[in-house]
Design an enzyme around this catalytic site. Structure first.
Site, PDB file in Angstrom:
ATOM      1  N   ALA A  34      49.077  42.098  36.491  1.00  0.00           N
ATOM      2  CA  ALA A  34      47.900  41.217  36.060  1.00  0.00           C
ATOM      3  C   ALA A  34      46.733  41.468  36.857  1.00  0.00           C
ATOM      4  O   ALA A  34      46.374  40.353  37.641  1.00  0.00           O
ATOM      5  CB  ALA A  34      48.282  39.726  35.982  1.00  0.00           C
ATOM      6  N   HIS A  39      42.668  42.974  43.304  1.00  0.00           N
ATOM      7  CA  HIS A  39      43.698  43.996  43.578  1.00  0.00           C
ATOM      8  C   HIS A  39      42.977  45.303  43.596  1.00  0.00           C
ATOM      9  O   HIS A  39      43.512  46.036  44.503  1.00  0.00           O
ATOM     10  CB  HIS A  39      44.585  44.041  42.359  1.00  0.00           C
TER      11      HIS A  39
END
Ligand code: PAF
Length: 282
Positions: A34, A39
């Site tokens: 996700a 990230h």
């Protein structure tokens, strides 16, 4: 170009062997998928210092409290791979569960002390699940460097301690929290918020900032804490697991920012647990 998705250890090892033989610096970004801009900032940081970058995506059942929580964790593998394609990573390791926990798996890595406060109390067993899987992923990927977000600051410190205590030959990089335009810390769990809850969620960091400013200006920490909890409940949060100031290095509780400190919070909004932390600027 899309990075190859690797689902088993044998294929991962085959991909890594020539990199290792060439003495490459291998950067690993462990994630549970996700993927959001937080990230991607880790992948970019890894690209800057490493010759090869592997992003791992594994929703680790051992760090959740209930099977329901594991089941409802968002899974967006195709979109994740598409987002990573623009970042030039060399491999996406999405191991099947048996590649991490084969039959008879009997080892747990635990760090004491740092895991006995905050999320260590509110999520029993969570950090043992994290350190066990991170130790495993670092070994499987032959990581020389690994990248973690400061959003999970307690996790970052726990992983640093594990690597130090076990002499793992890996450099741990902590990277700054990435926030939405309204201040909410990016998190995969934000996808679970309803539209209404999403409008309330930034109150968490707002209250943390107010509490930090109040403490720095001399208000007693307990009083500032009570005010922050009341304001969060007023905004619509149902429970506040903790909102408190702790030392950066050993996470000990502080009443004044006498050493480098952060404010940490975890609170529930419409059934979703949000966590955040900010530096207390002295
Ligand atoms: O921060 C996370 O997403 C997870 O805790 C991690 C480090 C990938 C371990 O499962």
């Amino acid at each position: 170009m899309s990075a190859p998705i690797v689902r088993n250890l044998a294929d991962l090892r085959a991909a890594i062997l020539p990199w290792r033989d060439a003495g490459a610096r291998i950067g690993v970004v462990p994630t549970m998928g996700a993927l959001h801009d937080g990230h991607l900032s880790l992948a970019r940081a890894a690209k800057r210092v490493c010759d090869r970058v592997i992003v791992t995506i594994f929703v680790n059942p051992r760090q959740f409290s209930t099977p329901e929580d594991v089941a409802r964790y968002p899974r967006t593998e195709q979109a994740d791979a598409a987002r990573l394609a623009r970042h030039g990573v060399d491999a996406i390791y999405v191991p099947d569960v048996d590649q991490i926990y084969p039959d008879g798996f009997a080892t747990t890595v635990t760090v004491s002390g740092l895991t006995e406060v905050m999320d260590g109390i509110h999520r029993p067993g969570h950090f043992a699940g994290v350190t066990t899987v991170v130790a495993k992923l670092l070994a499987q990927t032959s990581a020389t460097d690994a990248f973690f977000g400061e959003k999970d600051f307690q996790q970052l410190q726990v992983v640093r301690r594990m690597v130090r205590d076990l002499d793992m030959p890996v450099t741990i990089h902590g990277c700054p929290t990435i926030r939405e335009i309204d201040g909410l810390a990016m998190s995969s769990r934000n996808l679970l918020l309803s539209d209404r809850a999403r409008t309330i969620a930034p109150a968490l960091v707002e209250q943390m900032e107010q509490m930090a400013a109040a403490i720095v200006s001399g208000r007693p920490a307990e009083e500032a804490q009570r005010a922050a909890i009341a304001a969060l409940k007023q905004a619509g949060f149902t429970d506040v697991d903790y909102i408190e100031m702790r030392a950066n290095d050993d996470l000990s509780l502080l009443t004044t920012p006498s050493r480098p400190a952060r404010l940490f919070a975890a609170a529930w909004l419409a059934g979703v647990r949000l966590i955040d932390n900010i530096a207390v600027e002295r």
